[in-house]
Motif scaffolding. Structure first.
Motif, PDB file in Angstrom:
ATOM      1  N   GLU A 153       1.252  -2.049 -13.098  1.00 28.54           N
ATOM      2  CA  GLU A 153       0.213  -1.928 -14.472  1.00 28.54           C
ATOM      3  C   GLU A 153      -0.864  -3.129 -13.836  1.00 28.54           C
ATOM      4  OE1 GLU A 153      -0.070   0.576 -16.463  1.00 28.54           O
ATOM      5  OE2 GLU A 153       1.557   1.366 -15.394  1.00 28.54           O
ATOM      6  N   GLU A 154      -0.779  -3.684 -13.448  1.00 26.65           N
ATOM      7  CA  GLU A 154      -1.711  -4.962 -12.342  1.00 26.65           C
ATOM      8  C   GLU A 154      -3.015  -4.230 -11.615  1.00 26.65           C
ATOM      9  OE1 GLU A 154      -2.224  -8.640  -9.921  1.00 26.65           O
ATOM     10  OE2 GLU A 154      -0.362  -9.271 -11.388  1.00 26.65           O
ATOM     11  N   MET A 155      -3.897  -5.042 -11.864  1.00 28.81           N
ATOM     12  CA  MET A 155      -5.103  -4.215 -11.139  1.00 28.81           C
ATOM     13  C   MET A 155      -4.940  -4.514  -9.685  1.00 28.81           C
ATOM     14  SD  MET A 155      -8.262  -3.185 -14.042  1.00 28.81           S
ATOM     15  CE  MET A 155      -8.328  -4.807 -14.844  1.00 28.81           C
ATOM     16  N   VAL A 156      -5.444  -3.887  -8.907  1.00 28.55           N
ATOM     17  CA  VAL A 156      -5.655  -4.368  -7.743  1.00 28.55           C
ATOM     18  C   VAL A 156      -6.496  -3.907  -6.860  1.00 28.55           C
ATOM     19  CG1 VAL A 156      -4.582  -4.993  -5.441  1.00 28.55           C
ATOM     20  CG2 VAL A 156      -3.276  -5.188  -7.040  1.00 28.55           C
ATOM     21  N   VAL A 157      -8.299  -4.533  -6.278  1.00 31.36           N
ATOM     22  CA  VAL A 157      -9.791  -4.057  -5.707  1.00 31.36           C
ATOM     23  C   VAL A 157      -8.417  -3.850  -3.676  1.00 31.36           C
ATOM     24  CG1 VAL A 157     -11.271  -3.743  -5.424  1.00 31.36           C
ATOM     25  CG2 VAL A 157     -10.156  -4.393  -7.729  1.00 31.36           C
ATOM     26  N   GLY A 158      -9.342  -2.806  -3.633  1.00 27.54           N
ATOM     27  CA  GLY A 158      -8.741  -2.380  -2.087  1.00 27.54           C
ATOM     28  C   GLY A 158      -7.974  -1.120  -1.708  1.00 27.54           C
ATOM     29  N   MET A 159      -8.521  -1.154  -0.432  1.00 28.96           N
ATOM     30  CA  MET A 159      -7.860   0.291   0.016  1.00 28.96           C
ATOM     31  C   MET A 159      -8.025  -0.320   1.846  1.00 28.96           C
ATOM     32  SD  MET A 159      -7.643   3.069   0.754  1.00 28.96           S
ATOM     33  CE  MET A 159      -8.444   3.270  -1.315  1.00 28.96           C
ATOM     34  N   PHE A 160      -6.442   0.225   2.019  1.00 23.41           N
ATOM     35  CA  PHE A 160      -5.887   0.050   3.690  1.00 23.41           C
ATOM     36  C   PHE A 160      -6.034   1.785   4.178  1.00 23.41           C
ATOM     37  CE2 PHE A 160      -1.706   0.829   5.672  1.00 23.41           C
ATOM     38  CZ  PHE A 160      -1.785   0.101   6.973  1.00 23.41           C
ATOM     39  N   ASN A 161      -6.935   1.549   5.115  1.00 24.07           N
ATOM     40  CA  ASN A 161      -6.490   2.974   5.588  1.00 24.07           C
ATOM     41  C   ASN A 161      -7.008   2.443   7.016  1.00 24.07           C
ATOM     42  OD1 ASN A 161      -8.733   3.368   4.442  1.00 24.07           O
ATOM     43  ND2 ASN A 161     -10.227   2.163   4.671  1.00 24.07           N
ATOM     44  N   SER A 218       0.747  -1.427  -0.066  1.00 22.43           N
ATOM     45  CA  SER A 218      -0.175  -0.164  -0.349  1.00 22.43           C
ATOM     46  C   SER A 218       0.980   0.860   0.211  1.00 22.43           C
ATOM     47  CB  SER A 218      -0.791  -0.143   1.669  1.00 22.43           C
ATOM     48  OG  SER A 218      -0.120   0.324   2.345  1.00 22.43           O
ATOM     49  N   HIS A 219       0.180   2.176  -0.993  1.00 20.02           N
ATOM     50  CA  HIS A 219       0.782   2.847  -0.167  1.00 20.02           C
ATOM     51  C   HIS A 219       1.559   4.082   1.252  1.00 20.02           C
ATOM     52  CE1 HIS A 219       0.870   4.340  -4.328  1.00 20.02           C
ATOM     53  NE2 HIS A 219      -0.447   4.522  -4.600  1.00 20.02           N
ATOM     54  N   PRO A 220       2.014   4.260   1.403  1.00 19.96           N
ATOM     55  CA  PRO A 220       1.884   5.558   2.920  1.00 19.96           C
ATOM     56  C   PRO A 220       0.743   5.990   3.788  1.00 19.96           C
ATOM     57  CG  PRO A 220       3.783   5.912   2.180  1.00 19.96           C
ATOM     58  CD  PRO A 220       2.960   5.412   0.986  1.00 19.96           C
ATOM     59  N   THR A 221       0.043   5.442   4.722  1.00 19.21           N
ATOM     60  CA  THR A 221      -1.020   6.085   5.781  1.00 19.21           C
ATOM     61  C   THR A 221      -0.960   6.536   6.795  1.00 19.21           C
ATOM     62  OG1 THR A 221      -2.283   4.232   3.883  1.00 19.21           O
ATOM     63  CG2 THR A 221      -3.362   5.146   5.295  1.00 19.21           C
ATOM     64  N   THR A 222      -1.424   7.623   7.382  1.00 15.95           N
ATOM     65  CA  THR A 222      -1.174   7.840   8.486  1.00 15.95           C
ATOM     66  C   THR A 222      -2.672   7.957   8.929  1.00 15.95           C
ATOM     67  OG1 THR A 222      -1.982  10.161   7.752  1.00 15.95           O
ATOM     68  CG2 THR A 222       0.607   9.702   7.456  1.00 15.95           C
ATOM     69  N   LEU A 223      -3.004   7.810  10.501  1.00  8.73           N
ATOM     70  CA  LEU A 223      -3.842   7.256  11.286  1.00  8.73           C
ATOM     71  C   LEU A 223      -4.367   8.741  11.139  1.00  8.73           C
ATOM     72  CD1 LEU A 223      -5.862   6.043  13.695  1.00  8.73           C
ATOM     73  CD2 LEU A 223      -4.491   7.641  15.158  1.00  8.73           C
ATOM     74  N   GLU A 265      -8.240  10.426   0.296  1.00  5.28           N
ATOM     75  CA  GLU A 265      -8.504   9.499  -1.093  1.00  5.28           C
ATOM     76  C   GLU A 265      -9.186   8.202  -0.137  1.00  5.28           C
ATOM     77  OE1 GLU A 265      -4.888   6.876  -2.871  1.00  5.28           O
ATOM     78  OE2 GLU A 265      -4.384   7.657  -0.788  1.00  5.28           O
ATOM     79  N   ALA A 266      -9.860   7.744   0.684  1.00  2.00           N
ATOM     80  CA  ALA A 266     -10.157   6.877   1.170  1.00  2.00           C
ATOM     81  C   ALA A 266     -11.788   6.934   0.681  1.00  2.00           C
ATOM     82  CB  ALA A 266     -10.141   5.929   2.438  1.00  2.00           C
ATOM     83  N   PHE A 267     -12.568   8.321   1.154  1.00  2.00           N
ATOM     84  CA  PHE A 267     -13.784   8.377   1.290  1.00  2.00           C
ATOM     85  C   PHE A 267     -14.427   8.990  -0.167  1.00  2.00           C
ATOM     86  CE2 PHE A 267     -17.175  11.904   0.290  1.00  2.00           C
ATOM     87  CZ  PHE A 267     -17.695  11.131   1.101  1.00  2.00           C
ATOM     88  N   PHE A 289     -12.815   0.141 -13.222  1.00  2.00           N
ATOM     89  CA  PHE A 289     -12.237  -0.343 -12.279  1.00  2.00           C
ATOM     90  C   PHE A 289     -12.150   0.722 -11.340  1.00  2.00           C
ATOM     91  CE2 PHE A 289      -8.001  -1.047 -10.286  1.00  2.00           C
ATOM     92  CZ  PHE A 289      -8.258  -2.136  -9.789  1.00  2.00           C
ATOM     93  N   VAL A 290     -12.206   0.635  -9.747  1.00  2.00           N
ATOM     94  CA  VAL A 290     -12.069   1.568  -8.863  1.00  2.00           C
ATOM     95  C   VAL A 290     -11.216   1.900  -8.309  1.00  2.00           C
ATOM     96  CG1 VAL A 290     -13.380   2.606  -6.665  1.00  2.00           C
ATOM     97  CG2 VAL A 290     -14.483   0.933  -8.621  1.00  2.00           C
ATOM     98  N   THR A 291      -9.880   2.146  -8.810  1.00  5.50           N
ATOM     99  CA  THR A 291      -8.606   2.519  -8.086  1.00  5.50           C
ATOM    100  C   THR A 291      -8.413   2.826  -6.419  1.00  5.50           C
ATOM    101  OG1 THR A 291      -7.652   3.455 -10.319  1.00  5.50           O
ATOM    102  CG2 THR A 291      -5.559   3.094  -8.507  1.00  5.50           C
ATOM    103  N   GLY A 292      -7.754   2.419  -5.912  1.00 12.69           N
ATOM    104  CA  GLY A 292      -7.553   1.738  -4.582  1.00 12.69           C
ATOM    105  C   GLY A 292      -5.742   2.251  -3.869  1.00 12.69           C
ATOM    106  N   ASN A 293      -5.717   2.404  -2.937  1.00 11.13           N
ATOM    107  CA  ASN A 293      -4.009   2.586  -2.710  1.00 11.13           C
ATOM    108  C   ASN A 293      -3.132   1.277  -2.659  1.00 11.13           C
ATOM    109  OD1 ASN A 293      -5.396   1.575  -0.181  1.00 11.13           O
ATOM    110  ND2 ASN A 293      -3.985   3.263   1.312  1.00 11.13           N
TER     111      ASN A 293
END
Length: 403
Positions: free
Chosen positions: A290-298, A118-123, A253-255, A278-282
């Motif tokens: 380039e490979e598609m991944v579905v999901g979000m790291f919160n 995932s991309h770096p994510t803060t609280l 981004e998550a919203f 396609f819905v792009t997450g982080n």
């Protein structure tokens, strides 16, 4: 009631017959990609955190068994938290930990097909839910009970939120009898019940994407925000009801990610010309971005609150209380000749009907069958009208509170 089952069998036969007159539409997906799907939300609660993994699948096929993976979360202070698969696709951290402010977190996943990160994510910080309350109102023209929240945040706190809930409701069977009916040694016989069938409970998680934002408001507050509406005709509110609401603070981004998912999931017609993209997450694949991944790291601050209410808190005795089962007409099917008895025996063994006692056609002292040939001495009703375990569990939840 017994006749209803024969009518059902007839309808099945007619449906099968009519299908021969209808040309079926054979839907086939033109393309398919095996895509990693990730759901991960690390919170500021001190607990074993959770990551869910699965993969996409073609329409008409079963959900695939997710492959085993190595999963861990690490931060920019050198801390690393390893996760272990506790059931297919569900991973829990080996140790309890809580996300803290001013720290970057990353999710890392390694499978046989590659490495994902995932991309770096803060609280994202927010204040606790200030108030959760129920109010009778009209919503979209329907009478019912609205579950509303108030939440007041500092100006520098999160402005985007997601809500999830678990609702638990009490079920009381429409009919009850102390005995069951069995057929043994060529005769019908009453036997004492062996389980609680009158009072049950059911717990159901939310399946909607509930989002809120304060960016368009003058202050960073939510007042009277609707999270759930229970129509007066909905039986889940007909006795005692409880909701446990969870508030998650989201990054912009998550919203946006969940807002897009909500719009796509609300599409009325999957065959419309505007097909969802396609819905792009982080989350991305390290060795193939380039490979598609579905999901979000919160990484979210979380607040929760529970309330209870009774049907009588909002509706008086003049209102018709809704029921989980409407088809509860009592029947007295014949048990003579043997062919008639065989029908009753079959429905009892299949668990389709339940015994409600002797009918008024049986002699009060002797129990002799009445003079009407097509009516029997015993009362029966559909099983779900008596046995609440068909609608929930008879175990009282640990958290449950009565008045």
């Amino acid at each position: 009631m017994i006749d209803r089952y024969y009518r059902g069998l007839l309808m099945l036969f007619l449906t099968a017959l009519l299908q021969g007159c209808i040309e079926p539409y054979d839907f086939e997906a033109e393309s398919y990609e095996n895509i990693m799907v990730v759901e991960a939300n690390i919170t500021d609660e001190f607990k074993r955190q959770e990551v869910l993994l699965t993969r996409s699948f073609m329409v008409g096929y079963d959900t695939p068994m997710p492959q085993s993976a190595s999963v861990w979360v690490y931060d920019d202070s050198g801390n690393s938290y390893l996760f272990r698969e506790v059931e297919p696709g569900r991973y829990l951290s080996l140790e309890e930990f809580a996300a803290v402010p001013n720290r970057n977190y990353r999710l890392h996943i390694t499978t046989t097909t590659g490495r994902y990160e995932s991309h770096p994510t803060t609280l994202e910080e927010s204040s606790p839910i200030d108030d959760l309350y129920a109010r009778r109102t009209t919503f979209n023209g329907d009478d019912g009970v609205a579950l509303l929240i108030d939440n007041y945040n500092p100006e520098d706190a999160a402005t985007y939120f997601r809500y999830k809930y678990e609702e638990t409701y009490k079920i009381i069977s429409r009919y009850f009898h102390d005995f069951d009916m069995v057929y043994e040694d060529g005769q019908f016989r009453e036997v004492p019940k062996t389980k609680e069938e009158r009072i049950c409970y059911n717990t159901v998680p939310s399946n909607d994407i509930i989002l809120a934002a304060t960016t368009s408001l003058q202050e960073n507050n939510l007042e009277g925000f609707l999270v759930r509406f229970i129509d007066s005709r909905n039986p889940i509110g007909s006795r005692r009801y409880s909701i446990l609401l969870e508030q998650q603070a989201l990054s912009p981004e998550a919203f946006t990610y969940y807002e897009t998912l909500k719009k796509l999931s609300g599409s009325d017609n999957v065959f419309s010309q505007n097909q969802p993209g396609f819905v792009t997450g982080n989350i991305y694949k390290v060795n193939d971005p380039e490979e598609m991944v579905v999901g979000m790291f919160n990484v979210s601050s979380v607040s929760s609150k529970r309330i209870y209410f009774n049907y009588s808190d909002f509706y008086g005795p003049e209102y018709d209380r809704p029921h989980f089962t409407d088809d509860c007409d009592i029947s007295t099917p014949p048990i003579n000749p043997q062919e008639a008895a065989d029908n009753v025996i079959a429905f009892l063994e299949l668990g389709w009907i339940k015994y409600l006692g002797l009918s008024h056609l049986a002699g009060e002292e002797t129990g002799v069958i009445g003079a009407i040939d097509d009516v029997g001495p015993y009362m029966f009703v559909n099983a779900e009208c008596v046995d609440c375990t068909l609608l929930g569990t008879n175990e009282v939840p640990d958290f449950w509170e009565e008045e």
